[in-house]
Design a protein around this motif. Sequence first.
Motif, PDB file in Angstrom:
ATOM      1  N   UNK E 223       0.755  -1.369   0.070  1.00 14.60           N
ATOM      2  CA  UNK E 223       0.084   0.088  -0.050  1.00 14.60           C
ATOM      3  C   UNK E 223       0.920   1.531   0.062  1.00 14.60           C
ATOM      4  N   UNK E 224       1.624   1.214   0.960  1.00 13.77           N
ATOM      5  CA  UNK E 224       2.890   2.538   1.146  1.00 13.77           C
ATOM      6  C   UNK E 224       2.313   3.439   1.715  1.00 13.77           C
ATOM      7  N   UNK E 272       3.608   9.389  -6.005  1.00 21.27           N
ATOM      8  CA  UNK E 272       2.443  10.490  -5.615  1.00 21.27           C
ATOM      9  C   UNK E 272       1.292   9.979  -6.808  1.00 21.27           C
ATOM     10  N   UNK E 273       0.142   9.622  -6.182  1.00 25.24           N
ATOM     11  CA  UNK E 273      -1.009   9.279  -7.256  1.00 25.24           C
ATOM     12  C   UNK E 273      -1.506  10.535  -7.846  1.00 25.24           C
TER      13      UNK E 273
ATOM     14  N   UNK F 268       3.281   3.908 -11.887  1.00 26.78           N
ATOM     15  CA  UNK F 268       3.383   5.163 -11.211  1.00 26.78           C
ATOM     16  C   UNK F 268       3.096   6.381 -12.393  1.00 26.78           C
ATOM     17  N   UNK F 269       3.555   6.393 -13.750  1.00 28.41           N
ATOM     18  CA  UNK F 269       3.392   7.291 -14.567  1.00 28.41           C
ATOM     19  C   UNK F 269       1.642   7.798 -14.491  1.00 28.41           C
ATOM     20  N   UNK F 273      -0.100   4.754  -7.117  1.00 28.51           N
ATOM     21  CA  UNK F 273       0.950   5.087  -5.963  1.00 28.51           C
ATOM     22  C   UNK F 273       1.912   3.868  -6.055  1.00 28.51           C
ATOM     23  N   UNK F 274       1.368   2.702  -6.284  1.00 34.92           N
ATOM     24  CA  UNK F 274       2.100   1.361  -5.943  1.00 34.92           C
ATOM     25  C   UNK F 274       2.084   0.694  -7.532  1.00 34.92           C
ATOM     26  N   UNK F 275       3.186  -0.063  -7.835  1.00 38.25           N
ATOM     27  CA  UNK F 275       2.916  -0.672  -8.941  1.00 38.25           C
ATOM     28  C   UNK F 275       2.812  -2.131  -8.463  1.00 38.25           C
TER      29      UNK F 275
END
Lengths: 334, 334, 334, 334, 334, 334
Positions: E223-224, E272-273, F268-269, F273-275
């Motif tokens: 999740x982060x 960062x989303x 991410x691009x 926020x997580x891959x």
Amino acid sequence: MKKLHDLKANENDLELLVRIERATLLSGANGQNYLILNLVDPSGRLEARRWMVNDYDKEHLVPNQYIHLTKAVTSEYRGQLQLKINEYAVLTENDLTKFGFKSDDFFVKAPLDVEKHYQDFKKLVGGFENEVYRKVTLHLLKKYEKEFLRYPAAIFIHHNVHGGLFWHSYTLVKNILAIRDNYSYANIDWELLIAGAILHDLGKVVEINNIGANDYSLEGKLIGHISLGNSQVVQAAHELGFIDYENGRQNASVTLLEHLILASHGKHDFGSPVEPHTIEAVILSTFDNLDARIYRTNEEISKVNLFSWTPKLPSEDNKMFYHHFDKVKAKTKK
Amino acid sequence: MKKLHDLKANENDLELLVRIERATLLSGANGQNYLILNLVDPSGRLEARRWMVNDYDKEHLVPNQYIHLTKAVTSEYRGQLQLKINEYAVLTENDLTKFGFKSDDFFVKAPLDVEKHYQDFKKLVGGFENEVYRKVTLHLLKKYEKEFLRYPAAIFIHHNVHGGLFWHSYTLVKNILAIRDNYSYANIDWELLIAGAILHDLGKVVEINNIGANDYSLEGKLIGHISLGNSQVVQAAHELGFIDYENGRQNASVTLLEHLILASHGKHDFGSPVEPHTIEAVILSTFDNLDARIYRTNEEISKVNLFSWTPKLPSEDNKMFYHHFDKVKAKTKK
Amino acid sequence: MKKLHDLKANENDLELLVRIERATLLSGANGQNYLILNLVDPSGRLEARRWMVNDYDKEHLVPNQYIHLTKAVTSEYRGQLQLKINEYAVLTENDLTKFGFKSDDFFVKAPLDVEKHYQDFKKLVGGFENEVYRKVTLHLLKKYEKEFLRYPAAIFIHHNVHGGLFWHSYTLVKNILAIRDNYSYANIDWELLIAGAILHDLGKVVEINNIGANDYSLEGKLIGHISLGNSQVVQAAHELGFIDYENGRQNASVTLLEHLILASHGKHDFGSPVEPHTIEAVILSTFDNLDARIYRTNEEISKVNLFSWTPKLPSEDNKMFYHHFDKVKAKTKK
Amino acid sequence: MKKLHDLKANENDLELLVRIERATLLSGANGQNYLILNLVDPSGRLEARRWMVNDYDKEHLVPNQYIHLTKAVTSEYRGQLQLKINEYAVLTENDLTKFGFKSDDFFVKAPLDVEKHYQDFKKLVGGFENEVYRKVTLHLLKKYEKEFLRYPAAIFIHHNVHGGLFWHSYTLVKNILAIRDNYSYANIDWELLIAGAILHDLGKVVEINNIGANDYSLEGKLIGHISLGNSQVVQAAHELGFIDYENGRQNASVTLLEHLILASHGKHDFGSPVEPHTIEAVILSTFDNLDARIYRTNEEISKVNLFSWTPKLPSEDNKMFYHHFDKVKAKTKK
Amino acid sequence: MKKLHDLKANENDLELLVRIERATLLSGANGQNYLILNLVDPSGRLEARRWMVNDYDKEHLVPNQYIHLTKAVTSEYRGQLQLKINEYAVLTENDLTKFGFKSDDFFVKAPLDVEKHYQDFKKLVGGFENEVYRKVTLHLLKKYEKEFLRYPAAIFIHHNVHGGLFWHSYTLVKNILAIRDNYSYANIDWELLIAGAILHDLGKVVEINNIGANDYSLEGKLIGHISLGNSQVVQAAHELGFIDYENGRQNASVTLLEHLILASHGKHDFGSPVEPHTIEAVILSTFDNLDARIYRTNEEISKVNLFSWTPKLPSEDNKMFYHHFDKVKAKTKK
Amino acid sequence: MKKLHDLKANENDLELLVRIERATLLSGANGQNYLILNLVDPSGRLEARRWMVNDYDKEHLVPNQYIHLTKAVTSEYRGQLQLKINEYAVLTENDLTKFGFKSDDFFVKAPLDVEKHYQDFKKLVGGFENEVYRKVTLHLLKKYEKEFLRYPAAIFIHHNVHGGLFWHSYTLVKNILAIRDNYSYANIDWELLIAGAILHDLGKVVEINNIGANDYSLEGKLIGHISLGNSQVVQAAHELGFIDYENGRQNASVTLLEHLILASHGKHDFGSPVEPHTIEAVILSTFDNLDARIYRTNEEISKVNLFSWTPKLPSEDNKMFYHHFDKVKAKTKK
């Protein structure tokens, strides 16, 4: 005699009969060389190490060599099993019969009835309305039949087993057929898409050096399977009269089929000289990528314990994957 | 009657005889459409605009149409000359004779003796020691001779003139010959390099729709000249017996030549399915790029006044170029 | 006594006289340190290893040290020859004379008559019409003459030999002169271009720590040769009165020359603070890059056998290069 | 007479006295040209349009021209006010006095007492222990004092007002002083950092064409303020004896100061030939960027209504910014 | 007994009392495994190696284990001190008392009075006018008080000490307060910014596995901390009634606060989303990054001698940093 | 009265009844504003233009307004039909009944029985073995049932019709079920994957401003549907007791489900926020992307004639797509 698949950590004095798939010579910091050997036997694969390599080792511990190991030792390193090679004897294919094996037992094979499903392919394609897609596909299947049914789909990355090229292509066709109804609203030429799925990796029978598949051929390294496969289609179209020899103008269906093969990696960055300009190219490049990713990540996940992480995977931008689910245990539980 | 090359800003009531190279319909903010017309006459090129386009205009102001302009007006916009089209009459090629012209006068031509230098090419190649490079090159030159000598090298970017494809290829060969002595220390196969320079853009005779070159063909858009050119080489190699029909393995020189064509854009990002793995591929892709850049930037610099800047050039990452030197004035000064 | 260039794999008990070019201390997995030593003798270069490094080794096996090796051993690793250092004695420059050598013999030198071609340079520049290009170039050649003729063009990447900086600059000028006729149609100021080619890497005489060239200077690491070279030109222009001291406005030719140096790496990504805005900058940055790539890839190809591949080359995005052609054999054949 | 700052949408028949900051000629889809005029008067700035441009307009509606508008009309487009120019008269600077103004009133000025804070600067720098940072900085402040105190920090992006260059540099120094205590644990040379903050954009006094700042100079376009600024420091260091004229080796403090200027854009991509290798360079490049971003985004946010969005901002990767807070209203509320 | 901080190279027979922070098992080229152990004692940290690892070592040399070393040896490798572990005894926390220590002594702690400054925080936030920022912040501070005051800010990169999370957050708030006056002209909501600075990394108390902080939790890896922190704010806002449970629409201040946390890494690439759409997000993401960079680069610079270079720093795109200034010596000098 | 779907180019004097979906005000080069209006009626969609916009137009030609057009005119621009609006009358929803319509007729609807398939969903999920996936999914379906069944999946890009969100989610689940057998060899948790497919875009019911879907909400712009959706899952998990309120540690299945939503954009691009760290995340992100691409490219292809090209598609890196196949004609032919 034990099998690779049954080994556990910290076993000693092991006797094993294996084929070497790949051998990589590395230099240690103590000035000694060592070998990483990718072994295979009828039960599966395992990575081994030969320390303190001498000239005899360099000469005999080579790809496609059968060897009889004795006094081998296993250990565990970062959750993965490793084999240390001690004594060994070099075997010929004939020697294998003494142990009750034949050389074919020492190749991992795709888990499907290749011959049977190949007949399905031909039937499916034989029913195509589009003459170009039908004739070109059948022409090439016939021409490269032997290799298409036996080659792996890649050396390292995915479906690197006997029949893997067929397995991968077959899965793509199956996936495409499976989602067809969900996209009945769209202007998709399913015959084109299926022909592309069958042919998109056919160039690999030239790209990979041989059925043993331990390296790329010169053509593979300097041309690549995408352009090799495109040339196969062009050549077939020439022979079938779909390209005007004089000026190079060609039947539009040939052009669309070539586009599918050339765009099958989806992006310039991944080696496609053109990027998708048709819906079919979008779908094929997506499924090609998805199938390879599922195969590879599942392969890596399966090597580590449940609730553990794989090492960083180069094919996944060096991300580690999490092994959170085991299909066998899940089934058993039910 | 005036010529395009002689026009200055703010001229009125102009009579001109021109061919339309390209016509682009755009929609104005007032709900009116207008046309950007790229015109050419025996003196050169000029961009024109037709405002308030009606259906008759849409039908007749099209590529390759000859027209007789009257009451045309010039103005200057950001330092570049522009022509406004008022009255015009549509002409056939026959009509041109009445004015003392022939259709060929209305194409910009490469500033070199194509036929003569083509003979040099054939002689140079005819002397190659390597049989593959010699035979494949001569075979393809013969097969596509007509187009190779007349097509442009591109629609927009560079050498977009009659004979431009030859001009570009010829310049590459000349550059390669010119630096050969400076790299006598290196393991470079100059025959391979020259063959590659001649053939690297041959796919453009299929990529570009026709000698008028106002668009790409379907093959061009979906396959691209790199893969089309590779197929030309493969086809020639098949016909000349340099590829094993059965298994696709081929003479290493064919593979090296294909590599040169496939890698000629230098980077995946620019559409090469493989990137250079040989010195020859490094040199060819560098000179291909350099020649196009010199042509394009010089073309743009020449359109603006001395000590002025070009607009942002898409081919140069949108950088503007500075016109600081004029070869004519520099010569005159001496 | 043998020479490095003559060694073959698996020789023992070797006696050699060498200079250490670079020494890299690495830590082995057994807790022992070892040294990678780049050696040079009058015949050429070779990489060596010293295992089990002790404090004496650390102190004496350092760059620019002359040593007398005995009992050295060669082996082959991945197709490249390697030397293992056993006994050795440290020598002074004076000691060399006893063996019939002088220190200068232990530097690889550029294969051209530097002094002679330098006179060509000065003559060429001396004939420039443009006062700025002529005076600035001659001023700087004179000021840095000694270093310009003796420094290498880089520590690792290319022309890393005595006189390499001159060799590289000279080759660029020769290439530029060679293609001049092919671009007579373009608005190119060849004097500017030649001045830029001569001066573009002059900052390296400050960037590289000394003639031994085993490291970058502090200026090199924190400023870089591009900005150092630009400052050299600015300084010269100040001294020659081409820049207005008060307000910093300067002769346009100085600005164009600075631009050529600053843009010589072609892209921001490669360390150029500005990217090309003139044709001359396009040509110079292209040839700078091409010359370095030919040198490096040829160097690597020459280290491996014919029909073999180099290791992954960092300077070529980690691509391996193929050694398919040998100029000596090709010549001999004829 | 009204002022620009007081205008509202849909006003007619306006009389205004303005200076033109920039004039951009564009071509409309109806074949008519129009001008975008950036106007300024003692109250602030406003964008205007002149439709149906004729030759007289082109000649007189130019940067730095004072004009007297009559019958002007305002409207609103996408939430931003716009002015339409109708009748106008061209004024000289002398004419301004008739209206009770002087030319200086028609420049937006930085909102701080430049002269006073400049004295602070000199005092701060005068107290430096490090001789290089003290002498070089004072030398350059003195040399470029007039421009440093009056130039803007940029043409478009940020602090584009009279005194903006000083304002920006001053803010950086203030920010650095403000965080100094928070990083007392770190090995930061605050004198170096402050000298760098003062000098990092000094090259802009050459990069920007003049105090009117409506374009870049040739030096600005071909060299850029980073390299221009570096040359200023080098020149000062030469004059102050901190660089060895013969071999180019220099006092380490000069090298560190140059590094700060060269690395002030933080990344190659943003035009820095070297990227930060010191903590000071990390801090300076961060604050340089932050200060410009705050200025620009605040400027754009202030142009749109509370709870509205700005247009896409090129300086922010085309992201729109949200105006959610108004410092005036927030204060008033209290 | 010596302390880690006092060790010098080439000491023998050392006795030390340490805690293991991290243990990394690696495989040597001789087939032997070894351990890299990150040790800490009351004086600081040091990296150690254990060669020839056996099963007992693997089991006992693990994170958070206290050990008593004897006969340890130091050496220097590339300018950094290294410890070699020989004999050792495993200790319990109780055993520490015999040596006059308690477990808390073996954690590096942030160099500030956490408890005192935490009270400042609460007071500052308690005075906020904006109810959402005040209540949400106080709610979360209270809920996670224990972890917030004791957790590190990261495992490796920065502020990886007890109380590091607070230290980092505190520094950000201090920096923000310090520059407030310099940006009084801008529409910045300082309360929002401060609330964001306090909460932006709070997700780390879930992301990091425990106070020992030797790994990430499953939530952290999948999740982060950015999304975990966002959920903490959402959860608090739900509990405080600032989000409409039915339709998910929420108080705009909650949305702005979430935006600050989600955008705190500044770029999609850094996880960062969403990227900054408010000035506050620009400032917070800049200071977050700056504070981490200063910490890390200073940490690395401090490990090498004055006038030496750090190794390549992964956190700085593999650039080496230069240690040119020592705050202690600088102070002493005065 | 005609319908939008039946219009052809060059019709005059048209009467039409439409709803405005979006209205975009643009500024023409003649100083006049105009509106691009996206219209919809019971037959489909069409883009229209209103020239010479006045204040009345600005006020009344707004999203969700019903209007009665008269004297409208069609034309063709670059192969696409365009409508020019002349006279119009504003209608209320009540007015529609006079014409025999109701407001719901003026929304394009997903071409499937949403209610029926929604029951399938609930049944499928109701049979899950995993309690977390079952309960969380059913909880959220119930909570957002109304919006989930009626919202579009996006404003522009894909499935931008009533019920589009459900349609998209439904297609993903169908695709997943369809390929399940083809990947029976892999360790894939299909329940997790299906739950993720259902929930992955649920955040869009907050991201999109309302059922009319003509803009994003403030939450949508500052938080985004990925983080909004994650918060929905977290909130549900809290309510269902799957997260420990005190320390934030949570049931691993919740973590895996959150990962699926957060990683659903794959990179991410693209705002994740997580891959992906699980096979399920690889599959879901691939199908999410594929479904959107098929929808959008098919939509664009359908707007242009057979054997024509679409304009450059921003969603496909500005590539044009080729319309080579028409499913209706293909069917008819049979």
